[in-house]
Scaffold this active site. Structure first.
Site, short mmCIF file in Angstrom:
data_model
loop_
_atom_site.label_atom_id
_atom_site.label_comp_id
_atom_site.label_asym_id
_atom_site.label_seq_id
_atom_site.Cartn_x
_atom_site.Cartn_y
_atom_site.Cartn_z
CG ASP A 1 0.87 2.22 -31.94
OD1 ASP A 1 1.62 1.41 -32.51
OD2 ASP A 1 0.26 3.12 -32.56
CE1 TYR A 2 -6.82 4.89 -34.05
CE2 TYR A 2 -5.29 6.46 -34.99
CZ TYR A 2 -6.58 6.01 -34.81
OH TYR A 2 -7.62 6.69 -35.40
#
Ligand code: GLC
Length: 742
Positions: A283-284
Site C-alpha cells: 500500500d501507499y
C-alpha cells in the site's frame, strides 16, 4: 526509438513470439529481457509512483519524466485518459533503454467515471451477477481511458462501522464476502487479461486491515490465528482461487508484525498454502511505515524486510528505488529474490499484452465511445436499485407512507444531500463525472412533475450551524409530505475517515427532530458510507430508506423506490448498532457461558441498551410481505459421504411483486472450540408475484461444517447442528440434524 533499441526489442519479440502468448514462450521472453536489464532497470520494475496528475488536466512533473525515461520507474498510478497515459507510455517505450511498457494502476473501486453504488451498498444486493457486471463495466470504461490495473477488490471483513473503510468492503460475513470477491475478480479480469477491455485486479488489504482497535484507521490489529483464518482470510483465499493477478499489503501490523513485512502472511499463507503466483504490491508508502511501526531501523532496513518477506513492488515509497542496490551490495537481500520479484512484474505485463502492444489501452476513439456510455448508466441504475435497503415502512396517521403512488401536491425535500451531486459518489470516486449525477431533487422532479417540490438545505453534514432550520420547518409546515435527504458526505467515510460517534453527523439529527415536531408525514432517506446509529429515527420516523451512496443514478433510484416504480429488496451485510457502545456487534457471535436472560441479572448484557442490534445482518424490507413455512430436512443424520436436502416454502402475501433473499444459516452446537450461534452457509434471491409461493432448496454437506478446530486443523466434527432459514439472521425457522463422520 533508437534503431538499436528497436532491434533489441524486435529480436526479443521474435525469439519469444510474444504475440503467440504461449506459456513456454513467456518464460523465454522474460528470461531474454531480464538478461539485458541492469540492476537499476530491475529495481525500476519494482517501483510504482503516483503521476503528477492535476485537476486542470494532464501534466507531467519532471521527476517522473526522468524516472520513466531512465527506466527507474516502471509503473504509474493515478494517471488516466488516453492522452495522458499515451504521453507517459511513449516516453517509456521510445526513450528508455529497453522500452519496457508501463503498467497504469488506479483505484477503480466502484466505477471510473460512471459511478456505481459503493461496495458496501452493492453487497446489499446479494447478487453476484450484478456485482460482477459492475466490475466488468468499470473495467470496460477504465481500460478505454488507458488503465490496466485496478486496486480492487477490497475484501477486508469488518465488524466495526466506526472504521470508515467499511464503505469499500462487503460487510461482516466471510461466506458472502468471498462470493463477492470472486465476482469482482471475474468482472475485472474475465479470465483473459490479454483483452484490452479487462484489467488486472488487486485484492486488498492483506491482511486483517478491517479490525483496527477502536475502529480507528491504521490502528493496531491483534487477533488469534483462528479468528484470522475463520473470518478475515476466506475472501482473500477466494480471490486467489479465482485467479486474482495482484495482492496489496495492508498498512496495519498483525500481531506485532506489519503486514508489509510479514512472512507468515506473504510466504506461508499466500505463496505456500494458497500457491499464489501473482504479484505483491505494497500500500501507499507502507514499506517506509515499518520505521514508525518500530519494526525497521530505517528505510533501507524496511526495504530489506519487505523484499525478504515477499513484497514485489513498492508503491510510492521509493525505498527500493533509493536503497535496494545498497542492500544487495551489503548482502542484506539476494539477487534471486530481486529477480523473482521482477519476473512477477514482467509476467503480469506480458499477460496484459503490453509487450505485444504497449498502446493497446490507448485508443482515443474507444475512449470517446465507451466512457459515460448509456450501457454504463443503465447498469448504474440496475445496481443501485438492488443496493438500496428499506429499513422501515409503518403507518403515519393510519396509512403507510410508502410507496407514494399518488403525486403529492406539495413536497418539502429537506437536508444537505437533497440537491447535492458530488457526495452521491461516496468514497473513492475515482474520476467521477459529477455533472451526470442525478440528485435526489432531480429524481423526484422527474418522478412527480406536477408536485410543487420545495428544496431546503436545512444544515450541513458537519459543524454546528442551524441557520437553515427555520426555512426547513416552514417548508415542512406548508407541505403534504416531507422527504429528508440526510447522512454523510463523501469524505465522512472511506480512508482516514473513522468516526467515534456514528450517529447522523453535524446538526442533522436536530434538524430531523425539528421537522418531526411539525407532525407532518416524513420519509427519511439516509445516505452514508457505513451503518449509522439512527435509533431515534427508527423510534420516531415511519419510513426509512437507506440509500448508502449510490453513485451516478442516485436520484432516479430513490425516486423509483419512493414511488414504488421499484420494490426495494436490499439486505444488510453489516449489523446496525443501536449506539456506538454496542460495537463490535455482529450476527455470527458466540453464545458465551452466560447468554442474556432477562430473569437473571448475572448474564451478558448492558444496563443501558439491549443486546440486540437496531437492524440485524441480512435485514431488509420490501413492499411485499413474505411468509416462510414448512422448513424440511430430508434426513436427520448427515454422514461423511452424504448430504442433506433442505426445503422451505416462501409465499408473497403482499400486493406487490417483489424479490426476497432467502438465507440459510447453520449452528454447530458443540465443538472442540466454541462455535458461533449462526453462520451464513447459503442464500437464494427469488422473485415472487403477489400470491405466488415457491419452495426453495438448499444442500448441506460435510464441507459446510468445517472450521479451524482446537488443533488448528480445518475439519468438521461429529455432533448436533441447527439449521435456520429465514428473511434475515434474526427472523428464521429452525430445524436440526446430527453429523456422524464415521
Ligand atoms: C491508499 C489505500 C489503498 C489504495 C492506495 C492507492 O492509501 O489504502 O486502498 O489502493 O492507497 O491509492
Amino acid at each position: 526509438m533508437k534503431l538499436k533499441h528497436y532491434v533489441l526489442i524486435s529480436l526479443a519479440l521474435i525469439i519469444s513470439g510474444v504475440s503467440a502468448q504461449k506459456p513456454g514462450k513467456k518464460e523465454a521472453f522474460i528470461d531474454s529481457l531480464m538478461n539485458k536489464m541492469t540492476l537499476e532497470e530491475k529495481i525500476g520494475q519494482l517501483t510504482l509512483f503516483t503521476s503528477g496528475w492535476t485537476t486542470t488536466g494532464p501534466s507531467l512533473k519532471d521527476d517522473y519524466k526522468k524516472d520513466v525515461i531512465s527506466g527507474r520507474c516502471g509503473n504509474i498510478f493515478n494517471a488516466h485518459t488516453v492522452e495522458y497515459n499515451r504521453e507517459l507510455q511513449e516516453m517509456a517505450v521510445n526513450e528508455s533503454r529497453l522500452g519496457i511498457p508501463l503498467m497504469f494502476g488506479y483505484d477503480v473501486i466502484h466505477g471510473y467515471k460512471t459511478i456505481f453504488p459503493i461496495p458496501l451498498a452493492e453487497a446489499c444486493s446479494w447478487d453476484t451477477e450484478i456485482i460482477e457486471k459492475s466490475a466488468r463495466l468499470a473495467a470496460k470504461e477504465a481500460t478505454a481511458a488507458g488503465l490496466n490495473w485496478t486496486f480492487n477488490p477490497m475484501v477486508d471483513i469488518s465488524r466495526d462501522p466506526r472504521w470508515g473503510r467499511v464503505a469499500e468492503g462487503a460487510g461482516e460475513d466471510p461466506y458472502l464476502a468471498s462470493l463477492i470477491a470472486q465476482a469482482k475478480v471475474r468482472g475485472y479480469q474475465q479470465d483473459n487479461l490479454f483483452s484490452s477491455q479487462t484489467m488486472a485486479a488487486c485484492m486488498k488489504h492483506f491482511a486483517a486491515y478491517g479490525a483496527p482497535e477502536a475502529g480507528r484507521d491504521y490502528n493496531t490489529v491483534n487477533m488469534s490465528e483462528r479468528r484470522l483464518r475463520e473470518l478475515f482470510l476466506p475472501p482473500f483465499k477466494a480471490a486467489v482461487d479465482e485467479g486474482v493477478a495482484t495482492v496489496m499489503t495492508a498498512f496495519n501490523e498483525l500481531n506485532g508484525i506489519p503486514a508489509t513485512g510479514n512472512e507468515f502472511l506473504l510466504k506461508k499463507i499466500l505463496r505456500e498454502e494458497w500457491d499464489f503466483d501473482g504479484m505483491v504490491v505494497t500500500d501507499y508508502t507502507s514499506i517506509n511505515e515499518m520505521v514508525p511501526h518500530g519494526y525497521a531501523r530505517d528505510e533501507q532496513h524496511a526495504g530489506e524486510l519487505a523484499l525478504n518477506a515477499g513484497v514485489d513492488m513498492d508503491m510510492q515509497g521509493a525505498v527500493y528505488y533509493n536503497h535496494l542496490k545498497n542492500s544487495l551490495e551489503e548482502g542484506k537481500v539476494r539477487m534471486e529474490n530481486i529477480n523473482q520479484s521482477v519476473r512477477n512484474v514482467l509476467s503480469l505485463k506480458y499477460d496484459l499484452g503490453l509487450f505485444d502492444d504497449p498502446y493497446k489501452y490507448l485508443d482515443e476513439e474507444k475512449e470517446e465511445e465507451i466512457v459515460l456510455s448509456d450501457e454504463l448508466k443503465k447498469h448504474a441504475l440496475v445496481s443501485a436499485r438492488e443496493s438500496i435497503v428499506l429499513l422501515k415502512n409503518e403507518k403515519h396517521k393510519g396509512s403507510k407512507l410508502l410507496p407514494v403512488k399518488e403525486t403529492p401536491e406539495k413536497i418539502a425535500l429537506i437536508g444537505p444531500l437533497a440537491h447535492n451531486r458530488k457526495d452521491m459518489t461516496g468514497t473513492w470516486w475515482a474520476s467521477a463525472d459529477t455533472a451526470s449525477i442525478v440528485t435526489v431533487k432531480g429524481g423526484l422532479e422527474k418522478q412527480y412533475p406536477d408536485a410543487k417540490i420545495t428544496t431546503v438545505f436545512g444544515c450541513s453534514t458537519k459543524g454546528t450551524g442551524r441557520e437553515g432550520f427555520d426555512e426547513a420547518i416552514t417548508a415542512a409546515e406548508n407541505a403534504d409530505l416531507v422527504i429528508m435527504a440526510i447522512g454523510e458526505n463523501r469524505l465522512q467515510s472511506g480512508e482516514a475517515a473513522s468516526r467515534s460517534d456514528i450517529d447522523l453527523p453535524g446538526q442533522q439529527k436536530a434538524l430531523l427532530k425539528a421537522v418531526h415536531k411539525t407532525g407532518k408525514p416524513i420519509i427519511s432517506v439516509v445516505m452514508a458510507g457505513r451503518p449509522l446509529t439512527i435509533t431515534w429515527m427508527d423510534e420516531n420516523i415511519p419510513a426509512i430508506i437507506y440509500a448508502w451512496h449510490l453513485g451516478t443514478r442516485t436520484g432516479d433510484v430513490i425516486a423509483d423506490v419512493i414511488s414504488g416504480e421499484y420494490n426495494p429488496s436490499g439486505k444488510l451485510v453489516m449489523t446496525f448498532p443501536r449506539n456506538t457502545g454496542q460495537i463490535p456487534i455482529y450476527y455470527n457471535a458466540k453464545n458465551t457461558g452466560r447468554p442474556f436472560d432477562e430473569d437473571n441479572k448475572y448474564t451478558s448484557k448492558y444496563l443501558d441498551v439491549a443486546n440486540e442490534p437496531l437492524y440485524p445482518f441480512g435485514y431488509g424490507l420490501s413492499y411485499s410481505e413474505f411468509e416462510y413455512a414448512n422448513l424440511k430436512l430430508d434426513k436427520k443424520q448427515l454422514d461423511l459421504g452424504s448430504e442433506i436436502h433442505v426445503s422451505v416454502e416462501v409465499e408473497n402475501t403482499g400486493e406487490y411483486t417483489g424479490q426476497e433473499v432467502v438465507q440459510l444459516y447453520l449452528r454447530d452446537e458443540v465443538g472442540s472450540v466454541t462455535r458461533p450461534v449462526k453462520e451464513l452457509k447459503g442464500f437464494e434471491k427469488i422473485s415472487l408475484k403477489p400470491g405466488e409461493q415457491r419452495t426453495v432448496h438448499f444442500t448441506i454437506d460435510p464441507e459446510d461444517l468445517k472450521f479451524w478446530n482446537a488443533d488448528m486443523k480445518y475439519t468438521a466434527e461429529d455432533g448436533r447442528f441447527k439449521v435456520f432459514v429465514g428473511t434475515n439472521s434474526a427472523n428464521v425457522l429452525e430445524s436440526k440434524f446430527e453429523y456422524v463422520a464415521q
